[in-house]
Design a protein around this motif. Structure first.
Motif, mmCIF file in Angstrom:
data_model
loop_
_atom_site.group_PDB
_atom_site.id
_atom_site.type_symbol
_atom_site.label_atom_id
_atom_site.label_comp_id
_atom_site.label_asym_id
_atom_site.label_seq_id
_atom_site.Cartn_x
_atom_site.Cartn_y
_atom_site.Cartn_z
ATOM 1 N N ARG A 105 -62.002 -20.478 23.978
ATOM 2 C CA ARG A 105 -63.279 -20.786 23.351
ATOM 3 C C ARG A 105 -63.732 -19.632 22.462
ATOM 4 N NH1 ARG A 105 -67.078 -24.308 23.040
ATOM 5 N NH2 ARG A 105 -69.287 -23.724 22.980
ATOM 6 N N PRO A 106 -64.093 -19.930 21.214
ATOM 7 C CA PRO A 106 -64.542 -18.867 20.316
ATOM 8 C C PRO A 106 -65.898 -18.307 20.739
ATOM 9 C CG PRO A 106 -63.841 -20.818 19.088
ATOM 10 C CD PRO A 106 -63.957 -21.212 20.526
ATOM 11 N N ARG A 107 -66.108 -17.037 20.381
ATOM 12 C CA ARG A 107 -67.395 -16.382 20.617
ATOM 13 C C ARG A 107 -67.858 -15.744 19.315
ATOM 14 N NH1 ARG A 107 -64.593 -15.730 25.351
ATOM 15 N NH2 ARG A 107 -65.748 -16.269 27.247
ATOM 16 N N LEU A 108 -69.151 -15.916 19.031
ATOM 17 C CA LEU A 108 -69.791 -15.278 17.882
ATOM 18 C C LEU A 108 -70.799 -14.268 18.421
ATOM 19 C CD1 LEU A 108 -70.449 -15.016 14.853
ATOM 20 C CD2 LEU A 108 -72.115 -16.867 15.167
ATOM 21 N N VAL A 109 -70.614 -13.005 18.057
ATOM 22 C CA VAL A 109 -71.499 -11.934 18.514
ATOM 23 C C VAL A 109 -72.307 -11.429 17.321
ATOM 24 C CG1 VAL A 109 -71.634 -9.626 19.530
ATOM 25 C CG2 VAL A 109 -69.932 -11.268 20.368
ATOM 26 N N LEU A 119 -65.196 -5.907 20.986
ATOM 27 C CA LEU A 119 -63.911 -6.584 20.840
ATOM 28 C C LEU A 119 -62.968 -6.302 22.003
ATOM 29 C CD1 LEU A 119 -63.490 -5.959 17.029
ATOM 30 C CD2 LEU A 119 -63.546 -8.213 18.105
ATOM 31 N N ARG A 120 -63.070 -5.131 22.598
ATOM 32 C CA ARG A 120 -62.138 -4.765 23.669
ATOM 33 C C ARG A 120 -62.594 -5.218 25.058
ATOM 34 N NH1 ARG A 120 -61.744 -0.204 20.050
ATOM 35 N NH2 ARG A 120 -59.617 -0.133 19.217
ATOM 36 N N THR A 121 -63.889 -5.473 25.221
ATOM 37 C CA THR A 121 -64.389 -5.793 26.562
ATOM 38 C C THR A 121 -64.740 -7.259 26.756
ATOM 39 O OG1 THR A 121 -66.669 -5.203 25.937
ATOM 40 C CG2 THR A 121 -65.291 -3.461 26.879
ATOM 41 N N ALA A 122 -64.838 -8.035 25.680
ATOM 42 C CA ALA A 122 -65.163 -9.450 25.821
ATOM 43 C C ALA A 122 -64.001 -10.208 26.446
ATOM 44 C CB ALA A 122 -65.496 -10.043 24.454
ATOM 45 N N PRO A 123 -64.282 -11.318 27.136
ATOM 46 C CA PRO A 123 -63.204 -12.149 27.668
ATOM 47 C C PRO A 123 -62.259 -12.598 26.566
ATOM 48 C CG PRO A 123 -65.317 -12.818 28.584
ATOM 49 C CD PRO A 123 -65.622 -11.828 27.500
ATOM 50 N N ALA A 124 -61.036 -12.927 26.941
ATOM 51 C CA ALA A 124 -60.012 -13.301 25.969
ATOM 52 C C ALA A 124 -60.460 -14.479 25.118
ATOM 53 C CB ALA A 124 -58.714 -13.639 26.692
#
Length: 208
Positions: free
Chosen positions: A18-22, A105-110
Motif C-alpha cells: 500500500r502506498p504512503r504519502l507523507v 524513508l528508512r523507518t516507514a513500513p515497507a
C-alpha cells in the motif's frame, strides 16, 4: 508453472504494497515557519498563509489509493491541534532536510512512499497518483521545481533505501535536484509534474 512468491518481479512486489504519502509540516507559528516568506510580508502573515495552506491542502490529498501521514516539526508539535485529529503523525527528528526525509524513508513500513512539502499550492490528487504510477516502473520519482529543487520525492522501496541517499545535497540551491539524483547511483529515476513552492513573497500565487 507459477512463479514462486519470493521470485516476484519488483513491479509485482510494488503492486502488493500500500502506498504512503507523507507531508512534511511545521507548526504554523510566527517566526518558526516560512521565515523567508515572513521577511517579505511579515512573520504573522506568513504563519497565517501556512495555516490556511494546510487547511486547503490536507483535505485535497485524502484518497483511498494511499495512506496520508504527517511528519511534524518540531517533534513536540505532533500533539498540537493544528493537524486533523485522524491523520497519523510522526516526528521529523533532528538534522537537515535530507536527514529528516531519510529518516522517514528508512523507518516507514515497507512499500512505495512519496514525500512532499506543505507549501506547494499546485499539488493535486492526480499529480500524486502520477508519481505513484511512475514508481511502478522506476526505483525513484522526483517532482522538479523551477528553482532546481523538487516538490516531491518518492521511492518504490522494493529494496533497502540506499545509504548514499541525500549525501552531499546542497539544499536551498539550484543544485538540490541534481545532487539528490547523484546520491542515487544506478537507480531508475522518473520525473513527474513541474511545480513551484512558496519560499518568498514573489512566489505567492497572484489573484486572478
Amino acid at each position: 508453472m507459477r512463479r514462486p512468491a519470493d521470485a516476484a518481479t519488483p513491479a509485482a512486489r510494488y503492486a502488493r504494497r500500500r502506498p504512503r504519502l507523507v507531508v512534511m509540516v511545521k507548526a504554523p507559528r510566527p517566526g518558526r515557519v516560512k521565515t523567508r516568506l515572513g521577511a517579505g510580508i511579515g512573520m504573522v502573515p506568513a504563519a497565517w498563509w501556512m495555516r490556511h495552506q494546510l487547511r486547503a491542502l490536507l483535505p485535497r490529498l485524502r484518497d483511498p489509493r494511499w495512506d496520508l501521514l504527517l511528519a511534524v516539526a518540531p517533534d513536540a508539535a505532533t500533539g498540537a491541534r493544528d493537524w486533523p485529529a485522524d491523520l497519523p503523525r510522526l516526528p521529523q527528528g533532528t538534522g537537515d532536510l535530507g536527514a529528516r526525509m531519510g529518516r522517514v524513508l528508512r523507518t516507514a513500513p515497507a512499500g512505495p512512499l512519496c514525500i512532499i512539502g506543505a507549501d506547494i499550492p499546485g499539488v493535486t490528487r492526480a499529480r500524486i497518483a502520477r508519481a505513484f504510477r511512475a514508481l511502478g516502473l522506476a526505483d525513484a520519482v522526483l517532482g522538479p521545481a523551477p528553482d532546481g529543487g523538487y516538490w516531491l520525492i518518492g521511492l518504490a522501496r522494493t529494496a533497502a533505501t540506499p545509504a548514499t541517499l541525500f549525501d552531499g545535497v546542497r539544499w536551498s540551491s539550484p543544485h538540490a535536484r541534481a545532487d539528490t539524483e547523484a546520491s542515487l547511483p544506478g537507480a531508475r529515476i522518473a520525473h513527474v509534474d513541474r511545480l513551484a513552492d512558496v519560499d518568498e513573497a514573489t512566489d505567492l500565487p497572484r489573484p486572478p
